[in-house]
Design an enzyme around this catalytic site. Structure first.
Site, PDB file in Angstrom:
ATOM      1  CE  LYS A  82      -4.483   0.857   0.256  1.00 56.70           C
ATOM      2  NZ  LYS A  82      -5.616   0.067  -0.230  1.00 56.70           N
ATOM      3  N   GLY A 182     -26.516   2.405   1.897  1.00 53.72           N
ATOM      4  CA  GLY A 182     -25.715   3.114   0.902  1.00 53.72           C
ATOM      5  C   GLY A 182     -25.979   2.604  -0.492  1.00 53.72           C
ATOM      6  CB  VAL A 183     -28.331   3.052  -3.061  1.00 55.41           C
ATOM      7  CG1 VAL A 183     -28.965   1.809  -2.453  1.00 55.41           C
ATOM      8  CG2 VAL A 183     -29.064   4.303  -2.576  1.00 55.41           C
ATOM      9  N   GLY A 184     -24.705   3.928  -3.478  1.00 48.83           N
ATOM     10  CA  GLY A 184     -23.792   4.611  -4.392  1.00 48.83           C
ATOM     11  C   GLY A 184     -23.505   3.662  -5.545  1.00 48.83           C
ATOM     12  CB  VAL A 186     -20.679  -1.103  -4.596  1.00 49.47           C
ATOM     13  CG1 VAL A 186     -20.880  -2.582  -4.291  1.00 49.47           C
ATOM     14  CG2 VAL A 186     -19.259  -0.858  -5.092  1.00 49.47           C
TER      15      VAL A 186
END
Ligand code: NAD
Length: 361
Positions: A82, A182-184, A186
Protein backbone atom coordinates in the site's frame (compact mmCIF):
# COMPACT_ATOMS: atom_id res chain seq x y z
CA UNK A 1 2.81 8.90 18.98
CA UNK A 2 6.27 7.35 18.76
CA UNK A 3 6.65 4.44 16.34
CA UNK A 4 9.42 1.90 16.64
CA UNK A 5 9.68 1.16 12.91
CA UNK A 6 11.52 -2.17 12.97
CA UNK A 7 9.35 -3.40 15.83
CA UNK A 8 6.24 -2.59 13.78
CA UNK A 9 7.79 -4.32 10.75
CA UNK A 10 8.49 -7.39 12.87
CA UNK A 11 5.03 -7.39 14.47
CA UNK A 12 3.26 -7.03 11.10
CA UNK A 13 5.69 -9.15 9.04
CA UNK A 14 6.43 -6.19 6.76
CA UNK A 15 9.18 -6.85 4.21
CA UNK A 16 10.03 -3.35 3.14
CA UNK A 17 9.09 0.25 3.77
CA UNK A 18 10.09 2.94 1.31
CA UNK A 19 9.97 6.62 2.23
CA UNK A 20 9.75 8.86 -0.82
CA UNK A 21 10.46 12.58 -0.78
CA UNK A 22 10.57 14.90 -3.76
CA UNK A 23 11.66 18.46 -3.14
CA UNK A 24 10.33 19.94 -6.38
CA UNK A 25 6.74 18.76 -5.89
CA UNK A 26 6.63 18.42 -2.11
CA UNK A 27 5.70 14.73 -2.43
CA UNK A 28 5.92 12.84 0.85
CA UNK A 29 4.82 9.26 0.50
CA UNK A 30 5.37 5.91 2.13
CA UNK A 31 5.15 2.55 0.37
CA UNK A 32 4.74 -0.48 2.63
CA UNK A 33 5.34 -3.91 1.10
CA UNK A 34 3.96 -6.51 3.46
CA UNK A 35 4.50 -9.89 1.79
CA UNK A 36 5.59 -10.99 -1.68
CA UNK A 37 5.61 -14.76 -1.16
CA UNK A 38 3.01 -15.40 -3.84
CA UNK A 39 3.86 -12.54 -6.18
CA UNK A 40 4.55 -8.83 -6.44
CA UNK A 41 2.74 -6.63 -3.97
CA UNK A 42 -0.48 -4.99 -5.11
CA UNK A 43 -2.41 -2.27 -3.35
CA UNK A 44 -3.83 1.18 -3.96
CA UNK A 45 -2.45 4.59 -3.14
CA UNK A 46 -4.30 6.61 -0.51
CA UNK A 47 -3.94 10.40 -0.25
CA UNK A 48 -4.90 11.78 3.14
CA UNK A 49 -4.19 14.79 5.27
CA UNK A 50 -2.52 12.77 8.03
CA UNK A 51 -1.96 14.50 11.35
CA UNK A 52 1.53 13.03 11.66
CA UNK A 53 4.17 10.94 9.87
CA UNK A 54 3.59 8.17 12.39
CA UNK A 55 -0.12 8.04 11.59
CA UNK A 56 0.68 7.84 7.86
CA UNK A 57 3.24 5.09 8.42
CA UNK A 58 0.90 3.00 10.56
CA UNK A 59 -1.89 3.41 8.00
CA UNK A 60 0.43 2.20 5.22
CA UNK A 61 1.49 -0.81 7.31
CA UNK A 62 -2.04 -1.76 8.40
CA UNK A 63 -3.46 -1.40 4.89
CA UNK A 64 -0.59 -3.38 3.31
CA UNK A 65 -1.24 -6.29 5.69
CA UNK A 66 -4.92 -6.21 4.74
CA UNK A 67 -3.96 -6.40 1.07
CA UNK A 68 -1.86 -9.52 1.66
CA UNK A 69 -4.88 -11.32 3.11
CA UNK A 70 -7.24 -9.97 0.49
CA UNK A 71 -4.98 -10.91 -2.44
CA UNK A 72 -4.35 -14.38 -1.05
CA UNK A 73 -7.89 -15.39 -0.18
CA UNK A 74 -9.19 -14.10 -3.53
CA UNK A 75 -6.80 -16.56 -5.23
CA UNK A 76 -4.71 -13.91 -7.02
CA UNK A 77 -0.97 -14.22 -7.56
CA UNK A 78 -0.15 -11.01 -5.71
CA UNK A 79 1.07 -10.06 -2.27
CA UNK A 80 0.08 -7.06 -0.21
CA UNK A 81 1.33 -3.51 -0.40
CA UNK A 82 0.00 0.00 0.00
CA UNK A 83 1.10 3.58 -0.62
CA UNK A 84 0.08 6.61 1.35
CA UNK A 85 0.66 10.19 0.23
CA UNK A 86 0.67 12.78 2.96
CA UNK A 87 -1.42 15.69 1.73
CA UNK A 88 -4.88 17.10 1.20
CA UNK A 89 -6.36 15.56 -1.96
CA UNK A 90 -8.47 18.71 -2.48
CA UNK A 91 -5.51 21.12 -2.39
CA UNK A 92 -2.21 19.35 -2.84
CA UNK A 93 -2.59 17.37 -6.08
CA UNK A 94 -0.71 18.15 -9.28
CA UNK A 95 0.43 16.38 -12.42
CA UNK A 96 4.03 16.53 -11.24
CA UNK A 97 3.27 15.16 -7.76
CA UNK A 98 1.87 11.99 -9.29
CA UNK A 99 4.67 11.80 -11.86
CA UNK A 100 7.14 12.01 -8.97
CA UNK A 101 5.28 9.17 -7.26
CA UNK A 102 5.34 7.19 -10.51
CA UNK A 103 9.15 7.40 -10.61
CA UNK A 104 9.41 6.03 -7.08
CA UNK A 105 7.08 3.15 -7.96
CA UNK A 106 9.21 2.49 -11.05
CA UNK A 107 12.34 2.22 -8.90
CA UNK A 108 10.80 -0.83 -7.22
CA UNK A 109 11.10 -2.50 -10.62
CA UNK A 110 7.87 -4.51 -10.47
CA UNK A 111 7.96 -5.52 -6.81
CA UNK A 112 4.87 -3.38 -6.29
CA UNK A 113 1.86 -2.26 -8.36
CA UNK A 114 -0.47 0.54 -7.35
CA UNK A 115 -3.60 2.41 -8.40
CA UNK A 116 -6.51 4.38 -6.97
CA UNK A 117 -7.77 4.35 -3.40
CA UNK A 118 -9.36 6.88 -1.05
CA UNK A 119 -8.34 10.39 -2.19
CA UNK A 120 -6.89 9.40 -5.58
CA UNK A 121 -8.49 9.07 -9.01
CA UNK A 122 -7.79 7.38 -12.33
CA UNK A 123 -6.54 10.71 -13.74
CA UNK A 124 -3.85 10.91 -11.02
CA UNK A 125 -2.47 7.60 -12.27
CA UNK A 126 -2.67 8.68 -15.89
CA UNK A 127 -0.03 11.23 -14.83
CA UNK A 128 1.91 8.63 -12.84
CA UNK A 129 1.83 6.23 -15.79
CA UNK A 130 4.10 8.58 -17.75
CA UNK A 131 6.85 7.56 -15.34
CA UNK A 132 5.96 4.00 -14.37
CA UNK A 133 4.94 0.68 -15.91
CA UNK A 134 3.61 -0.64 -12.62
CA UNK A 135 0.18 0.94 -12.36
CA UNK A 136 -3.30 -0.58 -12.49
CA UNK A 137 -6.89 0.47 -12.83
CA UNK A 138 -6.32 3.36 -15.23
CA UNK A 139 -9.42 4.72 -17.00
CA UNK A 140 -10.58 2.51 -19.88
CA UNK A 141 -9.49 5.13 -22.43
CA UNK A 142 -5.93 4.56 -21.16
CA UNK A 143 -6.08 0.78 -21.33
CA UNK A 144 -7.48 0.12 -17.85
CA UNK A 145 -10.13 -2.48 -17.12
CA UNK A 146 -12.88 -0.01 -16.18
CA UNK A 147 -15.30 0.49 -13.33
CA UNK A 148 -14.48 -1.88 -10.47
CA UNK A 149 -17.94 -1.33 -8.94
CA UNK A 150 -19.35 -3.80 -11.49
CA UNK A 151 -17.34 -6.90 -10.41
CA UNK A 152 -17.41 -5.73 -6.79
CA UNK A 153 -21.23 -5.66 -6.80
CA UNK A 154 -21.41 -9.00 -8.60
CA UNK A 155 -19.09 -10.53 -5.99
CA UNK A 156 -21.24 -9.11 -3.20
CA UNK A 157 -24.32 -10.61 -4.84
CA UNK A 158 -22.63 -14.04 -5.11
CA UNK A 159 -21.46 -13.65 -1.50
CA UNK A 160 -24.99 -12.89 -0.33
CA UNK A 161 -26.15 -16.09 -2.05
CA UNK A 162 -23.38 -18.12 -0.38
CA UNK A 163 -24.31 -16.64 3.00
CA UNK A 164 -28.01 -17.44 2.41
CA UNK A 165 -27.03 -21.01 1.54
CA UNK A 166 -25.04 -21.34 4.73
CA UNK A 167 -27.54 -19.58 7.02
CA UNK A 168 -30.87 -20.66 5.52
CA UNK A 169 -29.91 -23.86 3.64
CA UNK A 170 -30.84 -22.43 0.22
CA UNK A 171 -29.21 -19.76 -1.93
CA UNK A 172 -32.43 -18.53 -3.55
CA UNK A 173 -33.12 -15.00 -2.44
CA UNK A 174 -36.75 -14.79 -3.56
CA UNK A 175 -38.86 -13.39 -0.75
CA UNK A 176 -35.91 -12.64 1.56
CA UNK A 177 -35.65 -9.08 2.88
CA UNK A 178 -32.32 -7.34 2.36
CA UNK A 179 -31.50 -3.98 4.00
CA UNK A 180 -28.86 -2.12 1.98
CA UNK A 181 -26.92 0.72 3.61
CA UNK A 182 -25.72 3.11 0.90
CA UNK A 183 -26.82 3.09 -2.71
CA UNK A 184 -23.79 4.61 -4.39
CA UNK A 185 -21.90 2.87 -7.18
CA UNK A 186 -21.71 -0.61 -5.64
CA UNK A 187 -24.95 -0.52 -3.59
CA UNK A 188 -27.08 0.34 -6.62
CA UNK A 189 -25.70 -2.55 -8.69
CA UNK A 190 -26.19 -4.92 -5.74
CA UNK A 191 -29.84 -3.87 -5.44
CA UNK A 192 -30.33 -4.55 -9.16
CA UNK A 193 -28.94 -8.09 -8.82
CA UNK A 194 -31.17 -8.74 -5.81
CA UNK A 195 -34.31 -7.41 -7.47
CA UNK A 196 -33.79 -9.80 -10.39
CA UNK A 197 -34.21 -12.59 -7.81
CA UNK A 198 -37.34 -11.01 -6.33
CA UNK A 199 -35.76 -10.17 -2.99
CA UNK A 200 -37.53 -7.46 -0.95
CA UNK A 201 -35.30 -4.42 -0.64
CA UNK A 202 -34.97 -1.73 2.02
CA UNK A 203 -32.38 1.02 1.43
CA UNK A 204 -31.00 4.14 3.01
CA UNK A 205 -28.52 6.81 1.95
CA UNK A 206 -27.47 10.26 3.07
CA UNK A 207 -27.62 11.65 -0.47
CA UNK A 208 -31.20 12.20 -1.58
CA UNK A 209 -30.39 12.11 -5.34
CA UNK A 210 -29.01 8.57 -5.04
CA UNK A 211 -32.26 7.40 -3.45
CA UNK A 212 -34.40 9.18 -6.01
CA UNK A 213 -32.38 7.74 -8.92
CA UNK A 214 -33.00 4.25 -7.54
CA UNK A 215 -36.67 4.55 -6.57
CA UNK A 216 -37.60 6.27 -9.86
CA UNK A 217 -36.45 3.11 -11.58
CA UNK A 218 -37.59 0.61 -8.93
CA UNK A 219 -40.60 1.98 -7.01
CA UNK A 220 -40.93 -1.29 -5.05
CA UNK A 221 -37.76 -0.43 -3.06
CA UNK A 222 -38.55 0.84 0.46
CA UNK A 223 -36.53 3.80 1.79
CA UNK A 224 -35.78 4.34 5.49
CA UNK A 225 -33.77 6.94 7.42
CA UNK A 226 -30.03 6.22 7.68
CA UNK A 227 -30.19 5.75 11.49
CA UNK A 228 -33.11 3.31 11.14
CA UNK A 229 -31.30 0.85 8.84
CA UNK A 230 -29.77 -1.21 11.67
CA UNK A 231 -33.07 -2.08 13.33
CA UNK A 232 -34.97 -3.15 10.22
CA UNK A 233 -36.71 -6.53 10.34
CA UNK A 234 -34.70 -8.24 7.61
CA UNK A 235 -32.91 -11.46 6.75
CA UNK A 236 -29.74 -9.87 5.41
CA UNK A 237 -27.99 -6.58 6.18
CA UNK A 238 -25.81 -5.32 3.33
CA UNK A 239 -23.46 -2.46 4.29
CA UNK A 240 -22.29 -0.61 1.15
CA UNK A 241 -21.31 2.76 2.60
CA UNK A 242 -18.96 3.23 5.53
CA UNK A 243 -16.43 1.37 7.64
CA UNK A 244 -16.65 0.58 11.38
CA UNK A 245 -20.44 0.24 11.23
CA UNK A 246 -20.39 -3.07 13.14
CA UNK A 247 -19.79 -1.84 16.68
CA UNK A 248 -21.24 -2.20 20.19
CA UNK A 249 -24.06 0.23 19.49
CA UNK A 250 -25.20 -1.11 16.11
CA UNK A 251 -24.79 -4.84 16.78
CA UNK A 252 -27.26 -4.64 19.66
CA UNK A 253 -29.88 -3.24 17.23
CA UNK A 254 -29.46 -5.76 14.40
CA UNK A 255 -32.35 -8.12 13.67
CA UNK A 256 -30.78 -9.85 10.66
CA UNK A 257 -29.28 -13.36 10.43
CA UNK A 258 -26.63 -12.43 7.83
CA UNK A 259 -24.32 -9.46 7.21
CA UNK A 260 -22.89 -9.37 3.70
CA UNK A 261 -21.91 -6.15 1.96
CA UNK A 262 -19.14 -4.29 0.16
CA UNK A 263 -18.03 -1.67 2.71
CA UNK A 264 -14.37 -1.87 3.75
CA UNK A 265 -13.36 -2.44 7.40
CA UNK A 266 -16.90 -3.10 8.62
CA UNK A 267 -15.83 -4.43 12.03
CA UNK A 268 -14.99 -1.52 14.34
CA UNK A 269 -12.63 -3.93 16.15
CA UNK A 270 -11.88 -7.66 15.71
CA UNK A 271 -13.84 -8.40 18.91
CA UNK A 272 -17.01 -7.34 17.07
CA UNK A 273 -16.45 -10.27 14.70
CA UNK A 274 -16.40 -12.54 17.78
CA UNK A 275 -19.55 -10.89 19.10
CA UNK A 276 -21.41 -11.55 15.83
CA UNK A 277 -20.24 -15.17 15.91
CA UNK A 278 -21.52 -15.56 19.48
CA UNK A 279 -24.86 -13.99 18.54
CA UNK A 280 -25.24 -16.43 15.64
CA UNK A 281 -25.16 -13.69 12.99
CA UNK A 282 -23.28 -14.91 9.92
CA UNK A 283 -20.78 -12.25 8.83
CA UNK A 284 -19.25 -12.46 5.35
CA UNK A 285 -15.74 -11.02 5.89
CA UNK A 286 -15.60 -7.73 3.98
CA UNK A 287 -12.21 -8.29 2.39
CA UNK A 288 -13.47 -11.52 0.83
CA UNK A 289 -16.95 -10.52 -0.33
CA UNK A 290 -15.76 -7.18 -1.76
CA UNK A 291 -12.78 -8.59 -3.67
CA UNK A 292 -14.41 -8.40 -7.14
CA UNK A 293 -12.64 -5.10 -7.92
CA UNK A 294 -9.29 -6.53 -6.82
CA UNK A 295 -9.92 -9.64 -8.93
CA UNK A 296 -10.45 -7.35 -11.94
CA UNK A 297 -7.19 -5.41 -11.52
CA UNK A 298 -5.22 -8.58 -10.72
CA UNK A 299 -6.62 -10.17 -13.86
CA UNK A 300 -5.68 -7.08 -15.90
CA UNK A 301 -2.08 -7.43 -14.70
CA UNK A 302 -1.78 -11.21 -14.99
CA UNK A 303 -3.41 -11.59 -18.39
CA UNK A 304 -2.16 -8.32 -19.92
CA UNK A 305 -5.55 -7.69 -21.51
CA UNK A 306 -9.08 -6.83 -20.42
CA UNK A 307 -11.74 -9.51 -20.60
CA UNK A 308 -14.95 -8.76 -18.74
CA UNK A 309 -16.36 -12.31 -18.98
CA UNK A 310 -13.19 -13.82 -17.54
CA UNK A 311 -13.24 -11.32 -14.66
CA UNK A 312 -16.88 -12.10 -13.87
CA UNK A 313 -16.17 -15.86 -13.99
CA UNK A 314 -13.29 -15.40 -11.51
CA UNK A 315 -15.48 -13.16 -9.35
CA UNK A 316 -18.13 -15.89 -9.21
CA UNK A 317 -15.64 -18.00 -7.18
CA UNK A 318 -16.31 -15.70 -4.21
CA UNK A 319 -19.38 -17.93 -3.68
CA UNK A 320 -17.25 -21.05 -3.07
CA UNK A 321 -14.53 -19.21 -1.19
CA UNK A 322 -17.13 -17.90 1.26
CA UNK A 323 -18.78 -21.31 1.65
CA UNK A 324 -15.34 -22.72 2.62
CA UNK A 325 -14.90 -19.91 5.14
CA UNK A 326 -18.36 -20.45 6.63
CA UNK A 327 -17.74 -24.21 6.88
CA UNK A 328 -14.36 -23.71 8.58
CA UNK A 329 -15.93 -21.22 10.99
CA UNK A 330 -18.62 -23.74 11.93
CA UNK A 331 -16.22 -26.68 12.14
CA UNK A 332 -13.68 -24.89 14.37
CA UNK A 333 -16.19 -22.64 16.14
CA UNK A 334 -14.23 -19.52 15.22
CA UNK A 335 -15.44 -16.17 13.84
CA UNK A 336 -15.66 -16.01 10.05
CA UNK A 337 -13.00 -13.28 9.75
CA UNK A 338 -10.58 -15.56 11.60
CA UNK A 339 -11.46 -18.47 9.30
CA UNK A 340 -10.81 -16.22 6.29
CA UNK A 341 -7.42 -15.19 7.69
CA UNK A 342 -6.49 -18.84 8.24
CA UNK A 343 -7.33 -19.75 4.64
CA UNK A 344 -5.29 -16.80 3.36
CA UNK A 345 -2.29 -17.75 5.53
CA UNK A 346 -2.54 -21.42 4.56
CA UNK A 347 -2.45 -20.55 0.85
CA UNK A 348 0.63 -18.33 1.31
CA UNK A 349 2.41 -21.02 3.33
CA UNK A 350 1.60 -23.76 0.82
CA UNK A 351 2.76 -21.65 -2.13
CA UNK A 352 5.98 -20.91 -0.22
CA UNK A 353 6.47 -24.67 0.18
CA UNK A 354 5.98 -25.47 -3.51
CA UNK A 355 8.40 -22.69 -4.45
CA UNK A 356 11.16 -24.48 -2.53
CA UNK A 357 11.66 -26.88 -5.44
CA UNK A 358 14.27 -25.74 -7.94
CA UNK A 359 12.96 -24.92 -11.39
CA UNK A 360 15.34 -23.51 -13.99
CA UNK A 361 14.17 -20.04 -15.25
P1 NAD B 1 -19.87 5.37 -3.22
O1 NAD B 1 -19.26 6.57 -2.59
O2 NAD B 1 -20.28 5.42 -4.66
O3 NAD B 1 -21.17 4.92 -2.39
C1 NAD B 1 -21.29 5.03 -1.00
C2 NAD B 1 -22.73 5.47 -0.72
O4 NAD B 1 -22.94 5.46 0.69
C3 NAD B 1 -23.02 6.89 -1.20
O5 NAD B 1 -24.22 6.90 -1.94
C4 NAD B 1 -23.12 7.68 0.09
O6 NAD B 1 -24.01 8.78 -0.01
C5 NAD B 1 -23.65 6.63 1.04
N1 NAD B 1 -23.46 6.93 2.44
C6 NAD B 1 -22.45 7.60 3.04
N2 NAD B 1 -22.66 7.69 4.37
C7 NAD B 1 -23.81 7.02 4.62
C8 NAD B 1 -24.55 6.74 5.80
N3 NAD B 1 -24.15 7.17 6.99
N4 NAD B 1 -25.68 6.03 5.68
C9 NAD B 1 -26.11 5.60 4.48
N5 NAD B 1 -25.46 5.84 3.33
C10 NAD B 1 -24.33 6.55 3.40
O7 NAD B 1 -18.84 4.18 -2.96
P2 NAD B 1 -18.86 2.73 -3.61
O8 NAD B 1 -17.79 2.65 -4.64
O9 NAD B 1 -20.24 2.32 -3.94
O10 NAD B 1 -18.31 1.86 -2.38
C11 NAD B 1 -19.17 1.50 -1.30
C12 NAD B 1 -18.33 0.80 -0.23
O11 NAD B 1 -17.74 -0.37 -0.78
C13 NAD B 1 -17.17 1.64 0.33
O12 NAD B 1 -16.97 1.30 1.68
C14 NAD B 1 -15.98 1.15 -0.49
O13 NAD B 1 -14.75 1.33 0.21
C15 NAD B 1 -16.32 -0.31 -0.64
N6 NAD B 1 -15.68 -0.95 -1.78
C16 NAD B 1 -15.88 -0.47 -3.04
C17 NAD B 1 -15.27 -1.08 -4.12
C18 NAD B 1 -15.48 -0.58 -5.53
O14 NAD B 1 -15.04 -1.29 -6.45
N7 NAD B 1 -16.13 0.55 -5.76
C19 NAD B 1 -14.44 -2.21 -3.93
C20 NAD B 1 -14.26 -2.70 -2.63
C21 NAD B 1 -14.89 -2.05 -1.56
Amino acid sequence: MKVDIFKEMEDHDVEQIVFNYDKATGLKSIIAINDTTIGPALGGCRMWDYESEEEALMDAIRLSVGMTYKCSVAGTNFGGGKTVIMGDPKKDKSETLFRALGRFVQMLNGRYYTGTDVGTTGQDFVYASQESDYLVGLPEAYGGSGDTAIPTAYGVYMGIKAAAKSAFGDDTLKGLTVAVQGVGKVGTFVVEHLLKEDAKIIVCDVVEENLVALTDKYPQVKVVDPEAIYEQECDIFTPCALGAILNDETISKLKCKVIAGSANNQLAEPRHGKLLHEKGILYAPDFVINSGGLIQVADELEMQDNNHDRVMAKTRTIYDILLNIFNLSKEKDIPTYEAANRLAEERIETIAQIKRKYVRD
